[in-house]
Scaffold this motif. Structure first.
Motif, PDB file in Angstrom:
ATOM      1  N   ARG A  87       0.784  -1.232   0.000  1.00 62.60           N
ATOM      2  CA  ARG A  87       0.000   0.000   0.000  1.00 62.60           C
ATOM      3  C   ARG A  87       0.820   1.288   0.000  1.00 62.60           C
ATOM      4  O   ARG A  87       0.338   2.327  -0.459  1.00 62.60           O
ATOM      5  CB  ARG A  87      -0.935   0.004   1.217  1.00 62.60           C
ATOM      6  CG  ARG A  87      -1.952  -1.126   1.186  1.00 62.60           C
ATOM      7  CD  ARG A  87      -2.844  -1.115   2.410  1.00 62.60           C
ATOM      8  NE  ARG A  87      -3.821  -2.202   2.361  1.00 62.60           N
ATOM      9  CZ  ARG A  87      -4.690  -2.491   3.339  1.00 62.60           C
ATOM     10  NH1 ARG A  87      -4.687  -1.743   4.435  1.00 62.60           N
ATOM     11  NH2 ARG A  87      -5.529  -3.496   3.206  1.00 62.60           N
ATOM     12  N   LEU A 112      -3.725  -4.801  -7.345  1.00 58.65           N
ATOM     13  CA  LEU A 112      -4.920  -4.122  -6.856  1.00 58.65           C
ATOM     14  C   LEU A 112      -5.976  -5.122  -6.419  1.00 58.65           C
ATOM     15  O   LEU A 112      -6.620  -4.958  -5.375  1.00 58.65           O
ATOM     16  CB  LEU A 112      -5.491  -3.215  -7.949  1.00 58.65           C
ATOM     17  CG  LEU A 112      -4.603  -2.054  -8.408  1.00 58.65           C
ATOM     18  CD1 LEU A 112      -5.303  -1.274  -9.510  1.00 58.65           C
ATOM     19  CD2 LEU A 112      -4.264  -1.149  -7.245  1.00 58.65           C
ATOM     20  N   GLU A 113      -6.146  -6.161  -7.217  1.00 58.64           N
ATOM     21  CA  GLU A 113      -7.128  -7.187  -6.873  1.00 58.64           C
ATOM     22  C   GLU A 113      -6.728  -7.924  -5.598  1.00 58.64           C
ATOM     23  O   GLU A 113      -7.580  -8.267  -4.768  1.00 58.64           O
ATOM     24  CB  GLU A 113      -7.272  -8.169  -8.037  1.00 58.64           C
ATOM     25  CG  GLU A 113      -7.888  -7.530  -9.291  1.00 58.64           C
ATOM     26  CD  GLU A 113      -7.895  -8.457 -10.480  1.00 58.64           C
ATOM     27  OE1 GLU A 113      -7.035  -9.363 -10.528  1.00 58.64           O
ATOM     28  OE2 GLU A 113      -8.760  -8.278 -11.366  1.00 58.64           O
ATOM     29  N   GLY A 116      -7.737  -5.804  -2.786  1.00 59.90           N
ATOM     30  CA  GLY A 116      -9.133  -5.387  -2.747  1.00 59.90           C
ATOM     31  C   GLY A 116      -9.326  -3.921  -3.037  1.00 59.90           C
ATOM     32  O   GLY A 116     -10.311  -3.304  -2.588  1.00 59.90           O
ATOM     33  N   ALA A 117      -8.414  -3.325  -3.781  1.00 58.87           N
ATOM     34  CA  ALA A 117      -8.470  -1.887  -4.059  1.00 58.87           C
ATOM     35  C   ALA A 117      -9.421  -1.582  -5.211  1.00 58.87           C
ATOM     36  O   ALA A 117      -9.714  -2.441  -6.053  1.00 58.87           O
ATOM     37  CB  ALA A 117      -7.072  -1.365  -4.390  1.00 58.87           C
ATOM     38  N   ARG A 118      -9.879  -0.325  -5.263  1.00 55.84           N
ATOM     39  CA  ARG A 118     -10.742   0.117  -6.349  1.00 55.84           C
ATOM     40  C   ARG A 118      -9.940   0.183  -7.649  1.00 55.84           C
ATOM     41  O   ARG A 118      -8.791   0.616  -7.662  1.00 55.84           O
ATOM     42  CB  ARG A 118     -11.330   1.498  -6.023  1.00 55.84           C
ATOM     43  CG  ARG A 118     -12.332   2.009  -7.050  1.00 55.84           C
ATOM     44  CD  ARG A 118     -12.888   3.355  -6.605  1.00 55.84           C
ATOM     45  NE  ARG A 118     -11.853   4.380  -6.620  1.00 55.84           N
ATOM     46  CZ  ARG A 118     -11.553   5.118  -7.686  1.00 55.84           C
ATOM     47  NH1 ARG A 118     -12.200   4.914  -8.838  1.00 55.84           N
ATOM     48  NH2 ARG A 118     -10.621   6.032  -7.621  1.00 55.84           N
ATOM     49  N   ILE A 119     -10.547  -0.247  -8.729  1.00 56.54           N
ATOM     50  CA  ILE A 119      -9.870  -0.293 -10.022  1.00 56.54           C
ATOM     51  C   ILE A 119     -10.436   0.791 -10.931  1.00 56.54           C
ATOM     52  O   ILE A 119     -11.638   0.821 -11.213  1.00 56.54           O
ATOM     53  CB  ILE A 119     -10.022  -1.679 -10.682  1.00 56.54           C
ATOM     54  CG1 ILE A 119      -9.319  -2.733  -9.825  1.00 56.54           C
ATOM     55  CG2 ILE A 119      -9.448  -1.668 -12.098  1.00 56.54           C
ATOM     56  CD1 ILE A 119      -9.551  -4.157 -10.281  1.00 56.54           C
ATOM     57  N   ASN A 120      -9.578   1.682 -11.367  1.00 53.85           N
ATOM     58  CA  ASN A 120      -9.952   2.764 -12.275  1.00 53.85           C
ATOM     59  C   ASN A 120      -9.481   2.385 -13.677  1.00 53.85           C
ATOM     60  O   ASN A 120      -8.338   2.635 -14.054  1.00 53.85           O
ATOM     61  CB  ASN A 120      -9.315   4.083 -11.814  1.00 53.85           C
ATOM     62  CG  ASN A 120      -9.753   5.268 -12.652  1.00 53.85           C
ATOM     63  OD1 ASN A 120     -10.214   5.107 -13.788  1.00 53.85           O
ATOM     64  ND2 ASN A 120      -9.604   6.464 -12.100  1.00 53.85           N
ATOM     65  N   ARG A 121     -10.355   1.781 -14.461  1.00 57.61           N
ATOM     66  CA  ARG A 121      -9.950   1.261 -15.775  1.00 57.61           C
ATOM     67  C   ARG A 121      -9.611   2.378 -16.763  1.00 57.61           C
ATOM     68  O   ARG A 121      -8.766   2.193 -17.639  1.00 57.61           O
ATOM     69  CB  ARG A 121     -11.037   0.336 -16.319  1.00 57.61           C
ATOM     70  CG  ARG A 121     -11.212  -0.913 -15.457  1.00 57.61           C
ATOM     71  CD  ARG A 121     -12.205  -1.900 -16.026  1.00 57.61           C
ATOM     72  NE  ARG A 121     -12.365  -3.022 -15.123  1.00 57.61           N
ATOM     73  CZ  ARG A 121     -11.587  -4.113 -15.117  1.00 57.61           C
ATOM     74  NH1 ARG A 121     -10.589  -4.207 -15.979  1.00 57.61           N
ATOM     75  NH2 ARG A 121     -11.796  -5.093 -14.250  1.00 57.61           N
ATOM     76  N   ASP A 161      -0.736   3.830  -6.692  1.00 57.51           N
ATOM     77  CA  ASP A 161      -0.939   5.136  -6.073  1.00 57.51           C
ATOM     78  C   ASP A 161      -0.299   5.205  -4.691  1.00 57.51           C
ATOM     79  O   ASP A 161      -0.829   5.849  -3.776  1.00 57.51           O
ATOM     80  CB  ASP A 161      -2.428   5.485  -5.991  1.00 57.51           C
ATOM     81  CG  ASP A 161      -2.652   6.981  -5.830  1.00 57.51           C
ATOM     82  OD1 ASP A 161      -1.775   7.757  -6.262  1.00 57.51           O
ATOM     83  OD2 ASP A 161      -3.683   7.368  -5.238  1.00 57.51           O
TER      84      ASP A 161
END
Length: 285
Positions: A87, A112-113, A116-121, A161
């Protein structure tokens, strides 16, 4: 005054090789402010990679402390260190750690998966386009060049990030056809991050806020590029990493450089002038 985002205090890392004690790091103290770009230079075996591993929580010190984002890394257990690495730090090293059975797109998504992070495609598509690999996203790592694999690792590190990015410069921009474009993209993508970079060519770190010169596990010089060049000139070629270290750095840029250019280089250093070799690749000296 804001607390530094990275801080080392009396940092030591010792190894035993038979009966010999190797001091990879020997009392390293420095601080890095948030959003600073810090370069670490030195000859092979000087301790710079060990230092970078410590800063990223990839290794533990023999003594002393490493604090990143307020966390004293030497106090974290293995589980908490793993969360910290996922992280808080983006890594780009010689081992790209791409999963051979996943295509480019899924390799970028995987960390990211896992977290469990949010994915910004949309941002992923932007990254792929910016790094000139959008046409490769369905390919497996084995189908890519070394430079393309490096850019996948760069995209993955940026996408996390994380507030801190640590990298080996030689692996990040080694694709000669696109080096300038990729370096510019890297600078843009990390503008609001703290960057710690091992530099093998000083031409890539002219804009560093601070350059740390490491020798025998110690920081022997620190300053901006211009400050270090001034110190070198004032010392008549004996400052910064010393004439031997400078010649070694230039020699790694081109194996024949020491045979063909060393006299010009030494004259340029003594006279406090930049010596342009190999079309500017070593232009900082």
């Amino acid at each position: 005054m804001a607390e530094p985002i990275v801080k080392t205090t009396a940092l030591e890392k010792y190894y035993k090789t038979g009966t010999q004690l190797v001091k990879a790091l020997d009392g390293v103290d420095f601080e890095v402010k948030e959003r600073e770009f810090v370069a670490i230079i030195g000859k092979s075996g000087s301790g710079k990679t060990t230092l970078l591993h410590m800063l990223g929580g990839l290794d533990t010190p023999t003594s002393g402390s490493v604090t990143v984002g307020g966390a004293a890394l030497e106090t974290l257990d293995n589980d908490r260190l793993a969360v910290f690495r996922r992280r808080k730090v983006g890594f780009i090293f010689q081992q790209y750690n791409l999963i051979p059975d996943l295509n480019v797109y899924d390799n970028i998504l995987f960390p990211l998966e896992l977290d469990g992070a949010r994915i910004n495609r949309k941002f992923i598509d932007y990254l792929l386009e910016t790094l000139h690999i959008s046409s490769k996203k369905e390919m497996l790592p084995s189908m890519l060049s070394g430079g393309e694999q490096q850019r996948i690792a760069l995209a993955r590190a940026i996408l996390k990030d994380a507030p801190v990015v640590v990298l080996d410069e030689a692996t990040a921009f080694a694709d000669p056809e696109n080096e300038h474009q990729i370096q510019k993209a890297f600078e843009a993508l990390t503008r609001n991050k703290t960057v710690l970079m091992i530099a093998h060519r000083l031409s890539t770190v002219k804009n560093a806020h601070v350059i740390l010169v490491v020798r025998d596990g110690k920081i022997i010089e620190r300053g901006t590029h211009d400050q270090l060049i001034q110190q070198q000139g004032d010392a008549g070629g004996g400052g910064v990493a010393g004439v031997g270290d400078v010649a070694g750095t230039l020699g790694r840029v081109h194996p024949q450089l020491l045979h063909r250019k060393v006299d010009d280089t030494l004259v340029g250093l003594v006279e406090h002038k930049a010596v342009h070799v190999l079309q500017g690749e070593a232009r900082l000296f």
